[in-house]
Every structure is written in C-alpha cells, then in structure tokens.
Design an enzyme around this catalytic site. Structure first.
Site, PDB file in Angstrom:
ATOM      1  N   MET A   1       0.853  -1.196   0.000  1.00  0.00           N
ATOM      2  CA  MET A   1       0.000   0.000   0.000  1.00  0.00           C
ATOM      3  C   MET A   1       0.883   1.239   0.000  1.00  0.00           C
ATOM      4  O   MET A   1       1.654   1.457   0.936  1.00  0.00           O
ATOM      5  CB  MET A   1      -0.931  -0.008   1.213  1.00  0.00           C
ATOM      6  CG  MET A   1      -1.975  -1.124   1.169  1.00  0.00           C
ATOM      7  SD  MET A   1      -3.058  -1.158   2.623  1.00  0.00           S
ATOM      8  CE  MET A   1      -1.981  -1.951   3.824  1.00  0.00           C
TER       9      MET A   1
ATOM     10  N   GLN B   1       7.605  -5.012  -4.050  1.00  0.00           N
ATOM     11  CA  GLN B   1       6.787  -4.791  -5.237  1.00  0.00           C
ATOM     12  C   GLN B   1       7.418  -3.703  -6.099  1.00  0.00           C
ATOM     13  O   GLN B   1       7.765  -2.631  -5.604  1.00  0.00           O
ATOM     14  CB  GLN B   1       5.355  -4.378  -4.898  1.00  0.00           C
ATOM     15  CG  GLN B   1       4.492  -4.332  -6.167  1.00  0.00           C
ATOM     16  CD  GLN B   1       3.075  -3.900  -5.934  1.00  0.00           C
ATOM     17  OE1 GLN B   1       2.832  -2.735  -5.639  1.00  0.00           O
ATOM     18  NE2 GLN B   1       2.135  -4.824  -6.084  1.00  0.00           N
TER      19      GLN B   1
ATOM     20  N   CYS C   1      -2.240  -1.529 -10.193  1.00  0.00           N
ATOM     21  CA  CYS C   1      -2.496  -0.165  -9.723  1.00  0.00           C
ATOM     22  C   CYS C   1      -3.116   0.674 -10.838  1.00  0.00           C
ATOM     23  O   CYS C   1      -2.582   0.719 -11.947  1.00  0.00           O
ATOM     24  CB  CYS C   1      -1.196   0.478  -9.238  1.00  0.00           C
ATOM     25  SG  CYS C   1      -1.428   2.152  -8.592  1.00  0.00           S
TER      26      CYS C   1
ATOM     27  N   LYS D   1       1.076  -9.370  -9.341  1.00  0.00           N
ATOM     28  CA  LYS D   1      -0.192  -8.945  -8.722  1.00  0.00           C
ATOM     29  C   LYS D   1      -1.000  -8.227  -9.789  1.00  0.00           C
ATOM     30  O   LYS D   1      -0.550  -7.219 -10.344  1.00  0.00           O
ATOM     31  CB  LYS D   1       0.048  -8.026  -7.527  1.00  0.00           C
ATOM     32  CG  LYS D   1      -1.216  -7.672  -6.746  1.00  0.00           C
ATOM     33  CD  LYS D   1      -0.871  -6.885  -5.485  1.00  0.00           C
ATOM     34  CE  LYS D   1      -2.107  -6.698  -4.605  1.00  0.00           C
ATOM     35  NZ  LYS D   1      -3.093  -5.792  -5.207  1.00  0.00           N
TER      36      LYS D   1
ATOM     37  N   ASN E   1      -7.055 -11.213  -3.430  1.00  0.00           N
ATOM     38  CA  ASN E   1      -6.978  -9.868  -2.862  1.00  0.00           C
ATOM     39  C   ASN E   1      -8.258  -9.115  -3.215  1.00  0.00           C
ATOM     40  O   ASN E   1      -8.879  -9.384  -4.232  1.00  0.00           O
ATOM     41  CB  ASN E   1      -5.748  -9.146  -3.423  1.00  0.00           C
ATOM     42  CG  ASN E   1      -5.633  -7.700  -2.983  1.00  0.00           C
ATOM     43  OD1 ASN E   1      -5.380  -6.820  -3.789  1.00  0.00           O
ATOM     44  ND2 ASN E   1      -5.807  -7.431  -1.708  1.00  0.00           N
TER      45      ASN E   1
ATOM     46  N   GLY F   1      -5.622  -5.804   2.940  1.00  0.00           N
ATOM     47  CA  GLY F   1      -5.039  -4.481   2.779  1.00  0.00           C
ATOM     48  C   GLY F   1      -5.294  -3.551   3.941  1.00  0.00           C
ATOM     49  O   GLY F   1      -4.722  -3.691   5.013  1.00  0.00           O
ATOM     50  N   ARG F   2      -6.215  -2.622   3.767  1.00  0.00           N
ATOM     51  CA  ARG F   2      -6.362  -1.532   4.729  1.00  0.00           C
ATOM     52  C   ARG F   2      -6.812  -1.960   6.112  1.00  0.00           C
ATOM     53  O   ARG F   2      -6.553  -1.273   7.097  1.00  0.00           O
ATOM     54  CB  ARG F   2      -7.289  -0.465   4.137  1.00  0.00           C
ATOM     55  CG  ARG F   2      -6.522   0.433   3.189  1.00  0.00           C
ATOM     56  CD  ARG F   2      -7.327   1.024   2.072  1.00  0.00           C
ATOM     57  NE  ARG F   2      -6.431   1.817   1.224  1.00  0.00           N
ATOM     58  CZ  ARG F   2      -5.591   1.304   0.309  1.00  0.00           C
ATOM     59  NH1 ARG F   2      -5.531   0.000   0.129  1.00  0.00           N
ATOM     60  NH2 ARG F   2      -4.806   2.077  -0.400  1.00  0.00           N
TER      61      ARG F   2
END
Length: 341
Positions: free
Chosen positions: A17, A69, A99, A140, A212, A235-236
């Site tokens: 992230m 990454q 992304c 990813k 994910n 994630g978050r």
C-alpha cells in the site's frame, strides 16, 4: 517447515500500500505475526536503478518473509530492478499489474498492463533470469480493465504469464477502470468476483493463487482458504486494526501452537526500534503512523491515538517521551475499564 518453504508461504499477506506499508509499518506488523507475508510499497524500477537504494529498499531482516513490489514495463529495467531487489535480500519480487492511478498509467505500467500480457510475460521472464533463483518472481494483477471481459481476459493473461515462468499470482478480484474512477473508487466500486479467482485456481491447480480485494478479517480469510485458495491478501484492515488481523494469524492461519500477540508487548518491542530510527534522524510522527490503530476497539484507544499522533506532530523534536506518555495513558485506561467492570 524449512526456511525456504516458510519464505514461500502466502497463506496470509499484507498488501503493498503506497504511503502505508513502509519499513516502520512492516516492523510493527512483524511484532504481531511471525509468519504473515509482508510487502513493500510499490517502488518504480527506474527509481531503484537511479535512486538512493538504501532509502528505497532498506529494511530490517526481522521483516522477512518480505516481498518487494516493483512497477515498470520495460523488461530490461525490470530485470535490473529485480536483480537489485534480490541482492537486498528480498524473498520475492512482485510485479505490479494492478495499480490504476494516473501516475502509474502515465508510466505505462500497473493495471494498464492487463492489456499487454505478452509484454508482462517478457518482463517476468527477464526478471526470473536476472534473480537466478535468489527470489521468487510473482505478479499482482486485476481481473481486467475497462471494457475487457474478465472471464476471457484473466485466464489468457494467466496462461501467457505463467508460460514465462511465473507460478504465483495475486489477483485483486475487481476490474480496474482506468478513466473515471479514482484509485480509492477503484478499490470499492467495481464489483468483486471471487468466483472467477476460484475458477482460475480450479483450472490451474499447478499455480499458487492468492486472493486480494475486499477481505477485511481473519474469518473471511479462513473462509476463502477453506475453499482451496493458496492464500489471501488483506489491505487496509491490517493498517486500521492490525491486532485483529495479525495477532492471532500464526495460530489460526498457520496452525502454530503459540499465544496470540499482545498489543502492549508489541508496543514495548517497538521502543528500541523507535529509539534507533530517531537517532538516525527520522521524525516520530513518521515512525508512529502505523501504530495509531494498535489498540483499535479497546478502552483508551482514542486517547492513545490523540496522545501519539498529536504529540508526535505538534511537539518540536518529539521523542520517545511522547510514545511513553501515550502508552502509560493507554495502560491506565485499560486498568480503569477493568476496575469498572
């Protein structure tokens, strides 16, 4: 389990992230789970080649198993960046094909590479050759972008890139809309398609498939793993409430017979780290950002957040005394709650 097998385990991962999963965040997360796989923020390949590598790639060995990454699309530069990452001791080099931000699109990498599977395959092959087995090379990705049909695009993408040697795919189970949605909206608005990710795993049992997108708890992760996936990436939620996601992960996800991590013990374990980084010139508010949610949901959590974030940001030259005061206040609140119960 031997070291190599442990370093290749993806059953639970914390997502890369941008601006969040820096080395300070990862050091904290490692106090809560020994086994969860951690990822860096995305680092652009060109920056790795030309920039301050120690600043961009520096990490503590305790963070392992750890993945780097990288973002890019030129196979030559990706290969060089992968080699550098392997030399820095990363267990995995992950290529970002997910992304959707404008900045990433302008560099012709990230999610827009879903339209160029052969270029991704070429980059992956170059990366694998460059690292020479010193690190795993993974991808990813999204399930598609814009008007692509995921059930056509994703299997073809997986087929082409796996043929280049990639055996591990982390799939964000949403499309990315490259125009019209912000990165935040791209994490929330396009519908999730977990079924498609499970179909990919069923069709390619030889590959390691990690899900994910939208997973916010260990219970949800356990449910997905029980259906045959090789791993889940959160994630978050791991940032906002790291204890609920990570403190029992080694026991629940990895089957270890060990007590769950205690947030007070994790905070105490951070103190020498904070002292060392402060001595190097880091600012306390930068070091403590990831710790704001450490006591999420507990009595005194609001006081902890206020004391730590405001004290670190407002006090000139804030040091360990701010951290110590916040932790002492948190302990006092917990004792008060216990006495009142």
């Amino acid at each position: 389990m031997d070291e190599m097998s442990e370093n290749m385990n993806h059953r639970l991962c914390v997502a890369p992230m941008l601006d969040w999963t820096d080395r300070h965040c990862r050091f904290l997360h490692r106090q809560l789970s020994r086994r969860t796989r951690l990822y860096t923020e995305m680092v652009v390949a060109e920056a790795m080649i030309r920039g301050d590598r120690d600043k961009l790639l520096g990490h503590d060995p305790i963070e392992r198993p750890l993945a780097l990454q990288i973002g890019g699309s030129d196979p030559i530069r990706l290969a060089e960046a992968a080699r550098i990452g392997a030399e820095f001791g990363y267990d995995e080099i992950n290529l970002n094909v997910g992304c959707p931000s404008d900045r990433v699109q302008s560099g012709t990498f990230g999610a827009c590479l879903m339209r160029s599977p052969d270029l991704v395959a070429e980059g992956v092959a170059a990366m694998i050759q460059a690292v020479g087995g010193a690190a795993a090379v993974t991808v990813k990705c999204r399930i598609g972008v814009d008007d692509q049909e995921p059930r056509e695009v994703l299997p073809d993408f997986i087929e082409r890139v796996s043929a280049a040697g990639c055996g591990i795919f982390i799939i964000h189970a949403r499309k990315a809309w490259l125009k019209g949605l912000s990165p935040k909206e791209n994490r929330e608005i396009p519908p999730l398609d977990y079924a498609l990710v499970h179909e990919v795993k069923a069709a390619r049992p030889d590959l390691r498939i990690i899900l994910n997108g939208g997973i916010a708890s260990l219970a949800e992760a356990e449910a997905q793993l029980a259906q045959g996936l090789d791993g889940v990436m959160i994630g978050r939620a791991a940032w906002r409430d790291p204890v609920s996601v990570l403190a029992s992960a080694d026991r629940r996800i990895y089957g270890e017979e060990a007590p769950d991590a205690d947030p007070f013990a994790a905070a105490e374990a951070m103190r020498p780290y904070l002292a060392a980084r402060l001595a190097e010139g880091w600012k306390l508010n930068t070091l403590c950002r990831a710790m704001i949610g450490l006591f999420h949901g507990r009595p005194g959590a609001r006081l902890w957040r206020q004391r730590l974030s405001e004290g670190a940001a407002i006090r000139p030259g804030a040091g360990l005394e701010v951290f110590d005061e916040a932790l002492a206040a948190m302990r006092a609140e917990v004792l008060r709650a216990q006495d009142a119960a």
